[in-house]
Design a protein around this motif. Sequence first.
Motif, PDB file in Angstrom:
ATOM      1  N   ALA A  84      -4.773 -33.606  60.264  1.00  0.00           N
ATOM      2  CA  ALA A  84      -4.415 -34.563  59.464  1.00  0.00           C
ATOM      3  C   ALA A  84      -3.318 -34.142  58.732  1.00  0.00           C
ATOM      4  O   ALA A  84      -2.336 -34.615  58.592  1.00  0.00           O
TER       5      ALA A  84
ATOM      6  N   ALA B  28      -9.783 -37.869  56.040  1.00  0.00           N
ATOM      7  CA  ALA B  28      -8.840 -37.648  57.021  1.00  0.00           C
ATOM      8  C   ALA B  28      -8.685 -38.879  58.102  1.00  0.00           C
ATOM      9  O   ALA B  28      -7.484 -39.315  58.382  1.00  0.00           O
TER      10      ALA B  28
ATOM     11  N   MET C  84      -5.323 -37.531  50.989  1.00  0.00           N
ATOM     12  CA  MET C  84      -4.781 -36.320  51.690  1.00  0.00           C
ATOM     13  C   MET C  84      -3.588 -35.671  51.182  1.00  0.00           C
ATOM     14  O   MET C  84      -3.480 -34.627  51.079  1.00  0.00           O
ATOM     15  N   ASP C  85      -2.893 -36.743  50.510  1.00  0.00           N
ATOM     16  CA  ASP C  85      -1.649 -36.004  49.727  1.00  0.00           C
ATOM     17  C   ASP C  85      -2.045 -35.398  48.525  1.00  0.00           C
ATOM     18  O   ASP C  85      -1.432 -34.168  48.079  1.00  0.00           O
TER      19      ASP C  85
ATOM     20  N   SER D 220      -6.865 -41.421  55.822  1.00  0.00           N
ATOM     21  CA  SER D 220      -5.645 -40.811  54.728  1.00  0.00           C
ATOM     22  C   SER D 220      -6.146 -40.936  53.220  1.00  0.00           C
ATOM     23  O   SER D 220      -5.022 -40.644  52.530  1.00  0.00           O
TER      24      SER D 220
END
Length: 301
Positions: A28, A158, A164-165, A161
């Motif tokens: 990811a 993942a 994830m940042d 999302s």
Amino acid sequence: MTSLDAHRSGFACFVGRPNAGKSTLTNALVGSKVAITSSKPQTTRHAIRGIVHRPDAQLIIVDTPGLHRPRTLLGQRLNDLVYETWSEVDVVGFCVPADQKIGPGDRYIAEQLAKVAKRTPVIGVVTKTDLVGKQQVAEQLLALQQVMEFADLVPCSAVDSYQMDVLADLLVGRLPEGPQLYPDGELTDEPETTLIAELIREAALEGVRDELPHSLAVGIEEMVPREDRDDLIDVHAVIYVERQSQKAIVIGRGGERLRAVGSQARKHIQALLGSKIYLDLHVKVAKDWQRDPKQLRRLGF
């Protein structure tokens, strides 16, 4: 450039019990499939490097096998690979799934990690938050906090999302300042043959019985462009098992299972190579290869 916007580069690795979501996180973050994933434990057998390119940083994620109590020489070598990786990275992400209680396996890993935490920051990562509610995620974060002292804690998923940042920022923030280590666009430094062997093994792992995954290994015998065609690559590969009975399982009735494995693997390999391929698959018995140093060496362990 001030030190605030200086470019950072370095290495991170995810650790955790088998099936804690480490390979899925790696894929990811990289934005491409560089590590194979499966619901079977001990899927990852190599330290695959995935490269995350950002304007401010280059993060190289080393996807390692799950740490476990080894029962074979292969298991011992996989654990050695994990410890070796820990000693070489700039930051470690300790992964615990949101939907599973923290157990003895996690505490064992935390004990081992405590030895490197003095010089390498460890971030606690609660994975698979898409599988549970917010309350359970909060409880898991509190439980993880009791296991060891972390540089940071982050829940993420993942699959959808989620955060994830944030995870990427936490990892990048722990990297030293430095230039790019790999060219733009490069997503992994693994040889194509290793990635192809792994994609075949991933396809072979789907739907097989519990005792078989550990016994599966894949070797690429030959990979050559077809002489009379520039749009076709011939890939000749062997799936190794440890016993004759396992060979029958992988081949299936009338070869049906092996054809399904070939069909699934072919799609992923064509996407990887950007070319049509002819995949020639055979199954061979390599008796007790997980315990035999000579056979382990031949299979790349």
